[in-house]
Design an enzyme around this catalytic site. Structure first.
Site, PDB file in Angstrom:
ATOM      1  N   GLU A 486       3.844  56.469 100.573  1.00 17.58           N
ATOM      2  CA  GLU A 486       3.234  56.139 101.867  1.00 17.58           C
ATOM      3  C   GLU A 486       2.148  57.153 102.228  1.00 17.58           C
ATOM      4  O   GLU A 486       1.135  56.798 102.826  1.00 17.58           O
ATOM      5  CB  GLU A 486       4.295  56.073 102.970  1.00 17.58           C
ATOM      6  CG  GLU A 486       5.396  55.033 102.739  1.00 17.58           C
ATOM      7  CD  GLU A 486       4.873  53.635 102.432  1.00 17.58           C
ATOM      8  OE1 GLU A 486       3.744  53.304 102.843  1.00 17.58           O
ATOM      9  OE2 GLU A 486       5.592  52.868 101.752  1.00 17.58           O
ATOM     10  N   HIS A 489      -1.030  55.996 100.641  1.00 20.36           N
ATOM     11  CA  HIS A 489      -1.723  54.993 101.469  1.00 20.36           C
ATOM     12  C   HIS A 489      -2.424  55.688 102.631  1.00 20.36           C
ATOM     13  O   HIS A 489      -3.569  55.392 102.960  1.00 20.36           O
ATOM     14  CB  HIS A 489      -0.719  53.990 102.055  1.00 20.36           C
ATOM     15  CG  HIS A 489      -0.249  52.949 101.089  1.00 20.36           C
ATOM     16  ND1 HIS A 489      -1.114  52.148 100.379  1.00 20.36           N
ATOM     17  CD2 HIS A 489       1.003  52.551 100.742  1.00 20.36           C
ATOM     18  CE1 HIS A 489      -0.408  51.308  99.633  1.00 20.36           C
ATOM     19  NE2 HIS A 489       0.883  51.544  99.827  1.00 20.36           N
ATOM     20  N   ILE A 618       5.755  32.865  94.479  1.00 17.27           N
ATOM     21  CA  ILE A 618       4.514  32.128  94.217  1.00 17.27           C
ATOM     22  C   ILE A 618       4.482  30.756  94.888  1.00 17.27           C
ATOM     23  O   ILE A 618       3.416  30.182  95.069  1.00 17.27           O
ATOM     24  CB  ILE A 618       4.206  32.000  92.701  1.00 17.27           C
ATOM     25  CG1 ILE A 618       5.221  31.121  91.982  1.00 17.27           C
ATOM     26  CG2 ILE A 618       4.152  33.367  92.055  1.00 17.27           C
ATOM     27  CD1 ILE A 618       4.759  30.744  90.571  1.00 17.27           C
ATOM     28  N   GLY A 621       5.501  32.311  99.060  1.00 20.30           N
ATOM     29  CA  GLY A 621       5.044  33.615  99.525  1.00 20.30           C
ATOM     30  C   GLY A 621       3.560  33.749  99.225  1.00 20.30           C
ATOM     31  O   GLY A 621       2.906  32.770  98.888  1.00 20.30           O
ATOM     32  N   GLY A 622       3.049  34.925  99.328  1.00 23.30           N
ATOM     33  CA  GLY A 622       1.601  35.087  99.166  1.00 23.30           C
ATOM     34  C   GLY A 622       1.155  35.466  97.758  1.00 23.30           C
ATOM     35  O   GLY A 622       0.029  35.906  97.571  1.00 23.30           O
ATOM     36  N   TYR A 623       2.049  35.304  96.768  1.00 20.68           N
ATOM     37  CA  TYR A 623       1.745  35.846  95.441  1.00 20.68           C
ATOM     38  C   TYR A 623       1.210  34.837  94.432  1.00 20.68           C
ATOM     39  O   TYR A 623       1.160  35.123  93.238  1.00 20.68           O
ATOM     40  CB  TYR A 623       2.975  36.539  94.863  1.00 20.68           C
ATOM     41  CG  TYR A 623       3.194  37.904  95.455  1.00 20.68           C
ATOM     42  CD1 TYR A 623       2.726  39.039  94.796  1.00 20.68           C
ATOM     43  CD2 TYR A 623       3.812  38.067  96.680  1.00 20.68           C
ATOM     44  CE1 TYR A 623       2.901  40.290  95.338  1.00 20.68           C
ATOM     45  CE2 TYR A 623       3.989  39.320  97.235  1.00 20.68           C
ATOM     46  CZ  TYR A 623       3.534  40.435  96.560  1.00 20.68           C
ATOM     47  OH  TYR A 623       3.696  41.680  97.100  1.00 20.68           O
TER      48      TYR A 623
HETATM   49 ZN    ZN Z   1       2.552  50.521  98.995  1.00 17.91          ZN
END
Ligand code: ZN
Length: 699
Positions: A486, A489, A618, A621-623
């Site tokens: 984190e 990021h 897939i 979801g958003g994949y």
């Molecule tokens: Zn991450």
């Protein structure tokens, strides 16, 4: 807007610096958001009418005007979303839900504004205007145009109607898909009442299974006990996975395994017709927008293209195949020695893999915790960030308003000692009002506010073990890795040198490139000097025993070939279905699944396997055509780390030099430059899979 309650509403505070988190209450949400929506609507209408007038479109009356509207969202709406995650309550949830629909609708209206789209397209098509703007500005405008086009804005009316119909139908299909999986999962159970059948299961699992049994019985049935049963096992991951790992009864493992890989594949809950329709409609939508396949449309907003992905898959597959086979042989040997007199089946793999792990690595979280008190880990992390990027991180608790007394506040100064950014750290788990997991979120973005530079502020949120009595917070190794992740990021958000909010920090960074800095930071947890510098026993000050460190290192590559092949199976199938597969062709999706599984599974695939019917990533979801991004991010981060290995990890000067280059490219560029160019700036070449294979022992 003149009533005293509005004037004193902390969510309408527009002072520089972090929002007054200590004063925000649920009752502030609705009035403040109403003001925000009103301000934005008025601002948007003014912006649009300006563009329709005789004034030509320009950077300042499009993007700058939009960014200045966005600033209020950062002050009013972002704190509400943040508090939903870290200071949730019934009152806050109600206030949030009451305005959510309007917030979403206005956001959509802003992104799909036709006058803005046309103005931006005009700027892009006007050579003279275009040449006055720099690369970052080009990227910002192109991205806004592209996102609007992907939402169908440029389609002729008739096609737009079809486009919207498809979108509607697809959203229905994906919600049906996911409901089927849910219902199929709920419909299955394995109830055991003979203690022999649960022999060897961990106590946490039998407790869960006993609770699960008691939760679904009638009031007049006698509830079971964790020690004596009955126990109810389900297809939910927290029940099914440990059951497959620990159940000593092959027949029961087989029952559960078969149920798991055929979820939502029969009768009313059969997802296979939905899969065909989804793939068909996705392809049609992509075609309407001018792409050949859905995969091409998906990667249009990403770093990799289809060819990059396919060649990565093939390289990784070839490199992992033998290791996967020898992993399987290891398990077979162990199973034979353990008295299993038949070849391994799919429902045996998790079981024997756990036994082998126990045999090879005598490593528990509790052994490691005493060596990782939070404060030492933070000191080590900040020291590393100093060595790599020349920054200084200092606590400044009490100098920024927080939402909880455990929350810490830090300031970052750059190499010249100048303020660069700051961040909150909310370290401990608080089940009563805080979401689980860990994340980085933007509090304030780097941007110009009335000509003044606003420095970025980040939220780092973890869920570590709180201190107990005078015992400090002691972290598991996984929690240490998560904090590094984190923070990575956070570094990209905070060390950006882009001044436009649309592209500063993580904003505008392609989705499959966003995990580069975070996973890159995780690599340092396995760097001997870095880790040994951190890990000291919180009472005795003794360093981490050498044997434990070695164990950690070896555990990292345990069954790497098998795990890689498994991920490749998912990724390759996803890409195939969205790029080559023809719903009208000879081969069915399930045949495609079998064919690809045969190339990635050293153990012959089970013919009855229908896992695709439960592949929510897939289909719900958003994949879609994006599953590869897990591997892609690993390739990038390992390759970035290998630049430090090449330079010499123990050569302080070389590490500093490479670190500064990482800071000035990957961390600084934000979304202002294409991530492939950014990667080349840092690495001097395109990404290679070599480092990942070496780190996982597959080279
Ligand atoms: Zn991450």
């Amino acid at each position: 807007m003149s009533s005293p309650s509005i004037a004193e509403n902390p969510l309408l505070d527009r002072q520089p610096g972090p929002p007054p988190f200590d004063r925000i209450r649920p009752e502030h949400v609705q009035p403040a958001v109403r003001v925000l929506l009103e301000e934005t609507t008025v601002g948007l209408e003014k912006l649009e009418s300006n563009l329709e007038g005789p004034t030509a479109a320009s950077w300042s009356n499009t993007i700058e005007a939009l960014e200045s509207l966005g600033r209020n969202w950062e002050r009013t709406w972002a704190p509400v979303s943040h508090l939903m995650g870290v200071k949730n309550s019934e009152e806050l949830r109600q206030a949030h839900d009451a305005v959510l629909a309007d917030v979403v609708a206005l956001g959509l209206r802003m992104r799909q504004s036709k006058p803005i789209y046309e103005a931006l397209a005009h700027i892009r098509n006007d050579d003279q205007l275009w040449r006055q703007l720099d690369e970052t500005q080009h990227r910002i405008i192109s991205k806004r145009i592209r996102d609007a086009e992907l939402a169908g804005i440029a389609l002729p009316e008739e096609q737009q109607e079809r486009f919207n119909k498809i979108a509607e139908r697809l959203s229905q299909l994906s919600s049906d898909f996911s409901n089927h999986v849910l219902d199929a999962t709920k419909a299955w159970e394995l109830v055991l009442d003979d203690p022999v059948d649960v022999d060897g299961l961990p106590a946490s699992l039998t407790l869960l299974a006993s609770q699960s049994f008691n939760d679904q019985i009638d009031d007049d049935t006698v509830p079971g006990e964790p020690d004596t049963g009955p126990w109810r096992f389900t297809l939910d991951a927290p029940s099914a996975m440990p059951f497959l790992q620990h159940s000593r009864v092959p027949r029961l493992r087989e029952q559960l395994y078969r149920a798991f890989v055929t979820r939502a594949s029969q009768g009313k809950l059969d997802n296979s017709p939905l899969i065909d329709e989804i793939l068909d409609l996705r392809r049609e939508r992509a075609t309407l927008l001018g792409f050949n396949t859905f995969a091409e449309m998906s990667v249009a907003t990403k770093m990799a293209d289809v060819a990059d992905v396919e060649s990565m898959f093939e390289l990784l597959r070839e490199a992992s195949w033998e290791a996967g086979q020898s992993d399987l042989e290891d398990l077979q040997r162990l199973a034979t020695a353990g008295g299993q007199d038949r070849p391994l089946c799919h429902w045996d793999l998790a079981f024997w893999a756990e036994r082998l792990r126990e045999e090879r690595f005598d490593l528990t979280d509790e052994q490691l915790r005493p060596y990782f008190p939070l404060q030492r880990v933070l000191d080590g992390l900040f020291e590393l960030a100093g060595r790599l990027f020349g920054i200084t991180v200092d606590p400044d608790d009490g100098q920024a308003p927080t939402w909880h007394e455990d929350v810490r506040f830090f300031r970052i100064r750059d190499e010249n000692g100048q303020p660069a950014a700051s961040f909150y750290l909310d370290p401990y788990s608080r089940p009563e009002d805080k979401r689980g997991g860990a994340w980085m979120d933007e509090c304030l973005s780097r941007r110009l506010v009335d000509g003044q530079l606003q420095l970025p502020v980040a939220h780092l949120v973890c869920n570590g073990t709180p201190p107990v009595g005078d015992r400090p917070s002691l972290m598991t190794f996984r929690e240490v890795e998560t904090l590094f992740h984190e923070f990575g990021h956070g570094l990209q958000h905070m060390l950006t040198n882009v001044d436009y909010a649309d592209a500063s920090g993580i904003n505008g960074v392609e989705w499959d490139a966003v995990e580069l800095p975070s996973q890159f930071m995780e690599n340092w947890c396995y760097h001997r000097a870095t880790l040994m510098g951190i890990a000291r026993h919180f009472e005795t000050e003794e360093p981490l025993p050498e044997a434990l460190f070695e164990n950690l290192r070896r555990a990292r590559t345990y069954r790497a070939g098998s795990l890689m092949l498994r991920q490749l199976n998912f990724g390759m199938l996803d890409m195939y279905l969205h790029h080559q597969y023809d719903p009208a062709g000879e081969e069915t999706v399930l045949e495609a699944q079998q064919r690809i599984a045969a190339r990635t599974s050293p153990l012959e695939p089970l013919p009855e396997n229908r896992f695709l019917c439960g592949f929510q990533h897939i289909f719900a979801g958003g994949y879609a055509a994006g599953y590869y991004s897990y591997k892609w991010a690993e390739v990038l981060s390992a390759d970035a780390f290998s630049a430090f290995e090449d330079a010499g990890l123990d050569d302080e000067q070389a590490v500093a030099l490479t670190g500064r280059r990482f800071r000035d490219t990957v961390l600084a560029s934000g979304g202002g430059r294409h991530p492939m160019d950014v990667f080349r700036d840092f690495r001097g070449r395109e990404p290679s899979t070599d480092a990942l294979l070496r780190h996982t022992g597959l080279a």
